[in-house]
Design a protein around this motif. Structure first.
Motif, PDB file in Angstrom:
ATOM      1  N   PHE A   1       0.854  -1.188   0.000  1.00 26.40           N
ATOM      2  CA  PHE A   1       0.000   0.000   0.000  1.00 26.40           C
ATOM      3  C   PHE A   1       0.889   1.237   0.000  1.00 26.40           C
ATOM      4  N   THR A   2       0.581   2.178  -0.872  1.00 25.75           N
ATOM      5  CA  THR A   2       1.348   3.415  -0.962  1.00 25.75           C
ATOM      6  C   THR A   2       0.460   4.581  -0.548  1.00 25.75           C
ATOM      7  N   TRP A   3       0.903   5.297   0.470  1.00 27.52           N
ATOM      8  CA  TRP A   3       0.162   6.472   0.916  1.00 27.52           C
ATOM      9  C   TRP A   3       0.369   7.611  -0.072  1.00 27.52           C
ATOM     10  N   PRO A   4      -0.631   8.454  -0.249  1.00 28.12           N
ATOM     11  CA  PRO A   4      -0.487   9.586  -1.170  1.00 28.12           C
ATOM     12  C   PRO A   4       0.573  10.582  -0.686  1.00 28.12           C
ATOM     13  N   ASP A   5       1.172  11.264  -1.621  1.00 29.25           N
ATOM     14  CA  ASP A   5       2.116  12.352  -1.349  1.00 29.25           C
ATOM     15  C   ASP A   5       3.273  11.957  -0.437  1.00 29.25           C
ATOM     16  N   GLY A   6       3.667  10.699  -0.479  1.00 33.84           N
ATOM     17  CA  GLY A   6       4.814  10.245   0.301  1.00 33.84           C
ATOM     18  C   GLY A   6       4.563  10.088   1.796  1.00 33.84           C
ATOM     19  N   ALA A   7       3.323  10.199   2.215  1.00 33.43           N
ATOM     20  CA  ALA A   7       3.014  10.030   3.642  1.00 33.43           C
ATOM     21  C   ALA A   7       3.313   8.595   4.062  1.00 33.43           C
ATOM     22  N   LYS A   8       3.589   8.413   5.345  1.00 28.19           N
ATOM     23  CA  LYS A   8       3.900   7.085   5.869  1.00 28.19           C
ATOM     24  C   LYS A   8       2.735   6.465   6.623  1.00 28.19           C
ATOM     25  N   ALA A   9       1.753   7.275   6.954  1.00 33.35           N
ATOM     26  CA  ALA A   9       0.599   6.783   7.712  1.00 33.35           C
ATOM     27  C   ALA A   9      -0.486   7.853   7.702  1.00 33.35           C
ATOM     28  N   ALA A  10      -1.621   7.495   8.265  1.00 32.81           N
ATOM     29  CA  ALA A  10      -2.720   8.446   8.448  1.00 32.81           C
ATOM     30  C   ALA A  10      -3.257   8.269   9.859  1.00 32.81           C
ATOM     31  N   VAL A  11      -3.736   9.358  10.407  1.00 33.14           N
ATOM     32  CA  VAL A  11      -4.351   9.335  11.731  1.00 33.14           C
ATOM     33  C   VAL A  11      -5.738   9.945  11.592  1.00 33.14           C
ATOM     34  N   SER A  12      -6.711   9.283  12.153  1.00 27.32           N
ATOM     35  CA  SER A  12      -8.075   9.807  12.177  1.00 27.32           C
ATOM     36  C   SER A  12      -8.370  10.258  13.598  1.00 27.32           C
ATOM     37  N   LEU A  13      -8.616  11.544  13.759  1.00 27.67           N
ATOM     38  CA  LEU A  13      -8.948  12.092  15.076  1.00 27.67           C
ATOM     39  C   LEU A  13     -10.459  12.149  15.204  1.00 27.67           C
ATOM     40  N   SER A  14     -10.992  11.440  16.180  1.00 29.86           N
ATOM     41  CA  SER A  14     -12.443  11.460  16.353  1.00 29.86           C
ATOM     42  C   SER A  14     -12.783  11.705  17.814  1.00 29.86           C
ATOM     43  N   TYR A  15     -13.916  12.336  17.992  1.00 28.48           N
ATOM     44  CA  TYR A  15     -14.363  12.791  19.303  1.00 28.48           C
ATOM     45  C   TYR A  15     -15.801  12.325  19.490  1.00 28.48           C
ATOM     46  N   ASP A  16     -16.057  11.654  20.600  1.00 28.45           N
ATOM     47  CA  ASP A  16     -17.377  11.069  20.833  1.00 28.45           C
ATOM     48  C   ASP A  16     -18.265  11.938  21.722  1.00 28.45           C
ATOM     49  N   ASP A  17     -19.550  11.806  21.495  1.00 26.45           N
ATOM     50  CA  ASP A  17     -20.613  12.188  22.420  1.00 26.45           C
ATOM     51  C   ASP A  17     -21.093  13.633  22.347  1.00 26.45           C
ATOM     52  N   ALA A  18     -20.535  14.488  21.503  1.00 26.63           N
ATOM     53  CA  ALA A  18     -21.003  15.870  21.361  1.00 26.63           C
ATOM     54  C   ALA A  18     -20.993  16.603  22.693  1.00 26.63           C
ATOM     55  N   ILE A  19     -19.812  16.834  23.227  1.00 24.67           N
ATOM     56  CA  ILE A  19     -19.713  17.534  24.513  1.00 24.67           C
ATOM     57  C   ILE A  19     -19.162  18.946  24.309  1.00 24.67           C
ATOM     58  N   ASN A  20     -19.472  19.805  25.261  1.00 25.92           N
ATOM     59  CA  ASN A  20     -19.115  21.215  25.143  1.00 25.92           C
ATOM     60  C   ASN A  20     -17.625  21.440  24.914  1.00 25.92           C
ATOM     61  N   SER A  21     -16.770  20.671  25.578  1.00 24.37           N
ATOM     62  CA  SER A  21     -15.329  20.888  25.446  1.00 24.37           C
ATOM     63  C   SER A  21     -14.845  20.683  24.011  1.00 24.37           C
ATOM     64  N   GLN A  22     -15.573  19.915  23.233  1.00 26.29           N
ATOM     65  CA  GLN A  22     -15.177  19.732  21.836  1.00 26.29           C
ATOM     66  C   GLN A  22     -15.350  21.036  21.061  1.00 26.29           C
ATOM     67  N   LEU A  23     -16.467  21.710  21.294  1.00 33.45           N
ATOM     68  CA  LEU A  23     -16.684  23.003  20.638  1.00 33.45           C
ATOM     69  C   LEU A  23     -15.769  24.077  21.218  1.00 33.45           C
ATOM     70  N   ASP A  24     -15.558  24.032  22.525  1.00 36.41           N
ATOM     71  CA  ASP A  24     -14.784  25.079  23.198  1.00 36.41           C
ATOM     72  C   ASP A  24     -13.280  24.912  23.044  1.00 36.41           C
ATOM     73  N   ASN A  25     -12.796  23.673  22.990  1.00 37.54           N
ATOM     74  CA  ASN A  25     -11.356  23.421  22.991  1.00 37.54           C
ATOM     75  C   ASN A  25     -10.849  22.673  21.763  1.00 37.54           C
ATOM     76  N   ALA A  26     -11.448  21.543  21.447  1.00 33.54           N
ATOM     77  CA  ALA A  26     -10.930  20.697  20.368  1.00 33.54           C
ATOM     78  C   ALA A  26     -11.019  21.386  19.006  1.00 33.54           C
ATOM     79  N   ILE A  27     -12.178  21.926  18.666  1.00 32.43           N
ATOM     80  CA  ILE A  27     -12.351  22.570  17.357  1.00 32.43           C
ATOM     81  C   ILE A  27     -11.365  23.729  17.170  1.00 32.43           C
ATOM     82  N   PRO A  28     -11.262  24.661  18.134  1.00 29.33           N
ATOM     83  CA  PRO A  28     -10.281  25.739  17.939  1.00 29.33           C
ATOM     84  C   PRO A  28      -8.849  25.222  17.782  1.00 29.33           C
ATOM     85  N   ALA A  29      -8.480  24.184  18.530  1.00 28.53           N
ATOM     86  CA  ALA A  29      -7.122  23.637  18.424  1.00 28.53           C
ATOM     87  C   ALA A  29      -6.914  22.981  17.054  1.00 28.53           C
TER      88      ALA A  29
END
Length: 178
Positions: A6-34
């Motif tokens: 398997f060859t990743w696009p653009d020479g990448a070596k891996a991919a990371v999927s960042l996911s956040y569960d449960d729709a909590i306030n800190s996601q809107l207040d902290n995670a999204i801005p970061a």
């Protein structure tokens, strides 16, 4: 194709999927801005009955327009009360008491609600609590056609992308971290 490395696009070596569960306030207040600050995109698995969804609906719409995914995490985050450590699951949200048909209908309603928020028809689903059974019966086959991928199994890094089953994507869960 399987057998070829398997060859990743653009020479990448891996991919990371960042996911956040449960729709909590800190996601809107902290995670999204970061994430936005660093140009990263995340998947936000919304529990659609969450007060954070209804009270901050305009912000969730904005999250989608910023390129983040709003994914389905069910209407009520039902989990099995029978699983050790799940004593916190209320009687009303006991997945052991919900039929596959009822759960599938709720999940499809969740997709309709998400469509009303973000206008999208393709999305992913993340299984609450890793519980794959409703009333003792697997429900994944009943909802497969409604999603492009399902995060449904605890696991680790996928060593070979050719073997990845998009309907059994493994997840590594981090809890109680800053």
């Amino acid at each position: 194709a399987a057998g070829k490395p398997f060859t990743w696009p653009d020479g990448a070596k891996a991919a990371v999927s960042l996911s956040y569960d449960d729709a909590i306030n800190s996601q809107l207040d902290n995670a999204i801005p970061a994430l936005n600050k660093y140009g990263l995109k995340g998947t936000f698995n919304l529990v659609l009955s969450s007060a954070t969804v209804s009270k901050r609906l305009a912000e969730w719409r904005q999250v989608a327009t910023q390129g983040h995914e709003l994914a389905n995490h069910t209407l009520f985050h039902q989990c099995s009360r029978a699983v050790p450590g799940h004593e916190w699951v209320t009687v009303d949200n006991d997945l052991d008491k919900v039929s596959v048909g009822q759960l599938a209908a709720q999940i499809r309603l969740g997709n309709a609600m998400l469509h009303a928020i973000d206008g999208k028809t393709e999305r992913t689903f993340t299984v609450p609590c890793g519980d794959l059974r409703a009333a003792g019966e697997s429900y994944i086959a009943a909802i497969k056609a409604d999603f492009v991928a399902i995060k449904s199994s605890p696991g680790d890094i996928t060593p070979d992308m050719w073997t990845l089953d998009p309907f059994s994507v493994s997840t590594v869960v981090q809890m109680n971290v800053t």
